[in-house]
Design an enzyme around this catalytic site. Structure first.
Site, PDB file in Angstrom:
ATOM      1  N   ARG A 145     -21.278  18.032 -20.883  1.00 25.98           N
ATOM      2  CA  ARG A 145     -21.560  19.612 -20.146  1.00 25.98           C
ATOM      3  C   ARG A 145     -21.141  20.625 -20.835  1.00 25.98           C
ATOM      4  O   ARG A 145     -21.759  21.835 -20.764  1.00 25.98           O
ATOM      5  CB  ARG A 145     -20.494  19.619 -18.870  1.00 25.98           C
ATOM      6  CG  ARG A 145     -21.421  18.924 -17.744  1.00 25.98           C
ATOM      7  CD  ARG A 145     -20.889  19.179 -16.641  1.00 25.98           C
ATOM      8  NE  ARG A 145     -21.594  18.486 -15.412  1.00 25.98           N
ATOM      9  CZ  ARG A 145     -21.120  18.113 -14.186  1.00 25.98           C
ATOM     10  NH1 ARG A 145     -19.997  17.974 -14.080  1.00 25.98           N
ATOM     11  NH2 ARG A 145     -22.247  17.508 -13.349  1.00 25.98           N
ATOM     12  N   LYS A 178     -27.942   6.229   0.917  1.00 26.71           N
ATOM     13  CA  LYS A 178     -28.339   6.382   2.304  1.00 26.71           C
ATOM     14  C   LYS A 178     -29.591   7.472   2.600  1.00 26.71           C
ATOM     15  O   LYS A 178     -29.958   8.059   1.895  1.00 26.71           O
ATOM     16  CB  LYS A 178     -27.101   7.176   2.917  1.00 26.71           C
ATOM     17  CG  LYS A 178     -25.694   6.700   2.941  1.00 26.71           C
ATOM     18  CD  LYS A 178     -24.887   7.673   3.431  1.00 26.71           C
ATOM     19  CE  LYS A 178     -23.424   7.095   3.779  1.00 26.71           C
ATOM     20  NZ  LYS A 178     -22.433   8.121   3.982  1.00 26.71           N
ATOM     21  N   GLY A 216     -26.934  13.364 -10.936  1.00 28.66           N
ATOM     22  CA  GLY A 216     -25.991  12.295 -10.282  1.00 28.66           C
ATOM     23  C   GLY A 216     -26.521  10.844 -11.064  1.00 28.66           C
ATOM     24  O   GLY A 216     -26.562  10.582 -11.896  1.00 28.66           O
ATOM     25  N   GLY A 243     -25.898  17.945  -6.853  1.00 31.21           N
ATOM     26  CA  GLY A 243     -26.356  18.430  -5.609  1.00 31.21           C
ATOM     27  C   GLY A 243     -27.487  19.605  -5.729  1.00 31.21           C
ATOM     28  O   GLY A 243     -28.263  19.762  -4.857  1.00 31.21           O
TER      29      GLY A 243
HETATM   30  P1  AMP Z   1     -26.623   8.172  -3.948  1.00 31.17           P
HETATM   31  O1  AMP Z   1     -25.267   8.839  -4.380  1.00 31.17           O
HETATM   32  O2  AMP Z   1     -26.687   8.143  -2.461  1.00 31.17           O
HETATM   33  O3  AMP Z   1     -27.715   8.310  -4.848  1.00 31.17           O
HETATM   34  O4  AMP Z   1     -26.306   6.479  -3.993  1.00 31.17           O
HETATM   35  C1  AMP Z   1     -25.772   5.935  -5.325  1.00 31.17           C
HETATM   36  C2  AMP Z   1     -25.179   4.756  -4.689  1.00 31.17           C
HETATM   37  O5  AMP Z   1     -25.975   3.942  -4.074  1.00 31.17           O
HETATM   38  C3  AMP Z   1     -24.763   3.997  -5.940  1.00 31.17           C
HETATM   39  O6  AMP Z   1     -23.255   4.154  -5.878  1.00 31.17           O
HETATM   40  C4  AMP Z   1     -25.108   2.461  -5.567  1.00 31.17           C
HETATM   41  O7  AMP Z   1     -24.238   1.487  -6.002  1.00 31.17           O
HETATM   42  C5  AMP Z   1     -25.624   2.749  -4.404  1.00 31.17           C
HETATM   43  N1  AMP Z   1     -26.445   1.619  -4.118  1.00 31.17           N
HETATM   44  C6  AMP Z   1     -27.926   1.425  -4.625  1.00 31.17           C
HETATM   45  N2  AMP Z   1     -28.488   0.472  -3.979  1.00 31.17           N
HETATM   46  C7  AMP Z   1     -27.615  -0.194  -2.962  1.00 31.17           C
HETATM   47  C8  AMP Z   1     -27.617  -1.140  -2.148  1.00 31.17           C
HETATM   48  N3  AMP Z   1     -28.868  -1.864  -2.136  1.00 31.17           N
HETATM   49  N4  AMP Z   1     -26.793  -1.738  -1.488  1.00 31.17           N
HETATM   50  C9  AMP Z   1     -25.534  -0.869  -1.431  1.00 31.17           C
HETATM   51  N5  AMP Z   1     -25.394   0.373  -2.308  1.00 31.17           N
HETATM   52  C10 AMP Z   1     -26.538   0.488  -3.005  1.00 31.17           C
END
Ligand code: AMP
Length: 388
Positions: free
Chosen positions: A34, A200, A345, A368
């Site tokens: 950064r 999620k 991210g 974000g």
């Molecule tokens: P996000 O911050 O919503 O982009 O989520 C990223 C996180 O999703 C990472 O830490 C991954 O380990 C998790 N992730 C991705 N695929 C899976 C999965 N099939 N089951 C559980 N966690 C997951």
């Protein structure tokens, strides 16, 4: 949109809001990317005879004990090495020492003030965009340049507060983010494929809703795929699931056939286990943690025929090498003739850490903030620029 190029910077006190929110452990900077990303704008101001006053946040400040570990002192030392010039560091965010040092600056000097969030100890003044604080910081300069893309989705005193008072523009980093991301979001070349992953559905609804009508295909992997698969009536075992979004997923699947879901999975019985298998049908005691080889082939078919690709979120629990293959395979699918945008991210760090940085057009520096751009929202830290 006004940029730093639109101002005569000579003899001016130029306040630049940068994003120096770098990981620091025991006073050691773990990743200085950064700081490096901010150099182009800082060097431009130095070379145009400005007096350069830098503001940044670092971490979160909730109590006294957060202060020392979130000081920008180590950043000032690294910045000085990278600029190959002295950086005046003032360990205050206001007061006579800061004001005197600024008044003594010569053209081309660089001064870094202490972490703007030190002000959060006093009623969250920085993070709640306290009017007096914005006014005070604005009084220290003549021109304001916002180059902190990562915080531009927040209205803080150090961006919106100052920009509401001083003539303002964006720096090169924000300009690059907007020039790369906006045309893709607003007017993509087709076929346009969106790849989404991460944990999620709930975090990504805004992006899905904004892009589903613009894209040709939406490939969904990662934890969020399992609420969609359950909505189709499939067994998902103990995989990630958000009951309250089941209806949303059902409705979306009924409305469009653009959504492509995994057809096989890397599953395990236990998150801590070192054993995993590939399955097309998930058993009731399985946890699905990555997309399988057939899904990779299926996704590849859509990616290869696309002109534009936006990717946000890893398609597996990629922090564990057992479940990295899907995310790694996606990194390797892109070619130089495609426009490939990686939202900030986890997918950004995956592309960088797995060594595929040169395979993509743009990797956003803001998690974000890039998500909100993909949602089609206006970012307050950018909207305010040049309004005066
Ligand atoms: P996000 O911050 O919503 O982009 O989520 C990223 C996180 O999703 C990472 O830490 C991954 O380990 C998790 N992730 C991705 N695929 C899976 C999965 N099939 N089951 C559980 N966690 C997951």
């Amino acid at each position: 949109m006004k940029t730093i190029r639109d101002f005569d910077l000579k003899d001016k006190k130029v306040i630049i809001r940068v994003d120096f929110n770098v990981p620091i452990k025991d006073g050691i900077i773990k990743d200085d990317n950064r700081i490096k990303e901010s150099l182009e704008t800082i060097n431009y101001a130095i070379n145009h005879d400005a007096k350069v006053i830098l503001l940044s946040h670092l971490g979160r400040i909730k109590e006294e004990s957060d202060l020392a570990k979130n000081s920008l002192l180590p950043v000032s030392i690294r910045l000085s090495e990278l600029l190959k010039k002295k950086v005046i560091f003032i360990n205050k965010t206001r007061g006579s020492e800061l004001e005197k040092s600024i008044n003594n600056m010569q053209n081309g000097d660089v001064l870094l003030m202490e972490n703007t969030r030190y002000e959060d100890l006093d009623g969250k003044k920085e993070s709640s965009n306290d009017l007096e604080l914005g006014k005070y910081w604005a009084s220290l300069g003549d021109i304001f340049i916002n180059d902190a893309f990562g915080t531009s989705h927040r209205a803080h005193a150090s961006n919106v507060g100052i920009a509401s008072i001083l003539p303002s523009g964006i720096g090169f980093l924000i300009e690059k983010e907007l020039n790369n991301m906006l045309p893709v979001i607003e007017n993509p070349h087709h076929p346009f494929t969106v790849i989404m992953g991460g944990s999620k559905v709930s975090d990504k609804i805004g992006v899905i809703d904004n892009l589903i009508n613009k894209c040709d295909y939406l490939l969904i992997g990662g934890g969020m795929a399992y609420t969609f698969l359950k909505a189709k009536g499939e067994e998902i075992g103990k995989s990630l699931f958000e009951e309250e979004y089941l209806d949303y997923c059902k409705k979306l699947l009924n409305k469009t056939d653009k959504i492509i879901l995994p057809v096989d999975h890397v599953v395990s019985k236990d998150l801590e286990s070192t054993e995993c298998t590939v399955k097309e049908a998930i058993a009731s005691d399985d946890i699905a943690l990555d997309i399988g080889p057939k899904t990779i082939k299926l996704f590849e078919k859509y990616v290869h025929e696309s002109k534009t690709i936006v990717w946000n979120g890893p398609v597996g629990m990629f922090e564990n090498p057992l479940y990295q293959n899907g995310t790694k395979s996606i990194c390797a699918m892109f070619n130089k003739n495609q426009t490939v945008i990686i939202g900030g991210g986890d997918s950004a760090s995956a592309v960088i850490n797995l060594g595929y940085k040169d395979n993509v057009t743009h990797i956003s520096t803001g998690g974000g903030a890039s998500l909100e751009l993909l949602e089609g929202k206006e970012l307050p830290g950018i909207k305010v620029i040049g309004e005066l």
